[in-house]
Scaffold this active site. Sequence first.
Site, PDB file in Angstrom:
ATOM      1  N   HIS A  59      -1.853  -5.591 -18.928  1.00  9.15           N
ATOM      2  CA  HIS A  59      -2.115  -5.745 -17.478  1.00  9.15           C
ATOM      3  C   HIS A  59      -2.036  -4.320 -16.825  1.00  9.15           C
ATOM      4  CE1 HIS A  59      -2.174  -7.509 -13.554  1.00  9.15           C
ATOM      5  NE2 HIS A  59      -1.422  -6.659 -13.154  1.00  9.15           N
ATOM      6  N   GLU A  60      -0.666  -3.680 -17.233  1.00 12.51           N
ATOM      7  CA  GLU A  60      -0.157  -2.498 -16.596  1.00 12.51           C
ATOM      8  C   GLU A  60      -1.099  -1.496 -17.297  1.00 12.51           C
ATOM      9  OE1 GLU A  60       1.291  -2.688 -14.107  1.00 12.51           O
ATOM     10  OE2 GLU A  60       2.054  -4.381 -14.347  1.00 12.51           O
TER      11      GLU A  60
ATOM     12  N   HIS B  59      -4.467  -1.131 -15.128  1.00 11.55           N
ATOM     13  CA  HIS B  59      -4.064  -0.267 -13.864  1.00 11.55           C
ATOM     14  C   HIS B  59      -3.804   1.062 -14.366  1.00 11.55           C
ATOM     15  CE1 HIS B  59      -3.086  -3.410 -10.840  1.00 11.55           C
ATOM     16  NE2 HIS B  59      -2.280  -3.937 -11.715  1.00 11.55           N
TER      17      HIS B  59
ATOM     18  N   GLU C  52      -6.459  -4.700  -9.267  1.00 10.60           N
ATOM     19  CA  GLU C  52      -6.179  -5.903  -9.958  1.00 10.60           C
ATOM     20  C   GLU C  52      -7.390  -6.085 -10.872  1.00 10.60           C
ATOM     21  OE1 GLU C  52      -3.709  -7.990 -10.377  1.00 10.60           O
ATOM     22  OE2 GLU C  52      -2.658  -6.063  -9.811  1.00 10.60           O
TER      23      GLU C  52
HETATM   24 ZN    ZN Z   1      -1.491  -5.647 -11.358  1.00  7.69          ZN
END
Ligand code: ZN
Length: 500
Positions: A263-264, A267, A293
């Site tokens: 997830h990170e 980003h 997101e």
């Molecule tokens: Zn996030």
Amino acid sequence: MKDKLAELQARLAEIKDLEQAAYVLYWDQNVYMPPGGAAARGRQTATLTRLAHEKFIDPDLGRLLDELQPYTESLPYESDEASLVRVARRLYERKSKVPPKFTAEFENHTATILEVWKEARPADDFAKVRPYLERTLDLSRRYASYFDYEHIADPLIDGADYGMKVSTIRPIFAELRERLVPIVQAITAQPPADNACLHQHFPEEQQLAFGVEVIKRFGYDFERGREDKSPHPFTIEFSIGDVRITTRVKENDLLEALSGTMHEAGHAMYEQGGRMDFEGTPLAGGTSMGVHESQSRLWENLVGLGRPFWHHFYPKLQAVFPDQLGSVNPDAFYRAINKVERSLIRVEADEVTYNLHVMLRFDLECQLLEGSLEVRDLPEAWRARMGADLGIVPPDDRDGVLQDIHWYSNFIGGQFQGYTLGNIMSAQFFEAALQAHPEITGEMENGEFGTLLRWLTDNIYQHGSKFTTAELLERAVGGSLSIEPYIRYLREKYGELYEL
Ligand code: ZN
């Protein structure tokens, strides 16, 4: 005009320096700082943030933007110069409308309520935090009052997802909810998937090493970033050449660290993929919470929870954890990581139920701001909506209205819509990338992600904040925000796993 533009760039670079220096302090605070540093660190961060803010609302900066306006109007909309002035002006106007006294008052208040919440949540004591939350609501309304708006939540949404409004989000969310609730009901009526294989003992060191291997293959650049541990995972950008991520590990939960890392990294790759010549300007960095997101969740879910990804990585994971996973076949593993269930906690929710958690919060935020819901009735409203949407009612407020840090550390309003906008857009972008390059699926089966990353970089990452969310969608997928690709994605994936 060239001189004025150079002056603008110099001023903006100085502001960015102060902001990113404050980020370094924040990163250190969450990764390495001993507890004794807290008080001074709070003051140091506040000083840098205040200096950056003062420099941004300097009337001389406003005059410079005014003087440059006619010149940039003669340039193409998407030229770098016109974009720089346009984006800087938007930020200048937003920041200038809010009196510095209000900002200081709000920061003081959030520091206080955060400490109260930290005690109230484990004690399941909503009454304790209630008066503070009422004040947060007052302050959130006051913040909105500095702007012209159609709906009182709009100025708060605008800060995170520029260009989005309650009137554009509400119909989309209402339709999504209508389509999701029956899918959740159909899945949860069936026997639950068995995910016990994920809850054995997985030593931290191997988990972290595996996560690093995965995101290196994704294309996260460790020459321009690093991963550390922190209680709450986050991504932070000190410059385009230094975008760091953090993760947390649970030794009895194989997905915690791995999904957090993916997830990170999503980003971070968005930030790393920005054009280097945007460095030191407001054009560097992602354009909105929703688009950000969309990238974290694209890599975490659409890629990282998909069959092609695990075709390549599952044998590797089994080799790392032969005792735990040696006898778990790939299909059983795939079903385990994609288990759908009614659950109380947003951050632990699966792909299918997640948005119901988010939309509940979005609607409650709007009602609180409108005045149609009182803070004292919030816990009950929360329970009622959980029952209606997810068929499960939290037994206490700890895992109900007290669970998320957002309302206890920031405004009420604008805090949640980005998560669901991100999910919706993640499917739009992924579908467009696959249409343009059908070979992406085969590449993922070989652990290759270059074509996907290139498409995302060309269509999204390189542009930084140059285009708004709507403009980016139009350019990348040739349309506006639409839930259809997301619903198609869920129906296809979960239709194969469950009978829908
Ligand atoms: Zn996030």
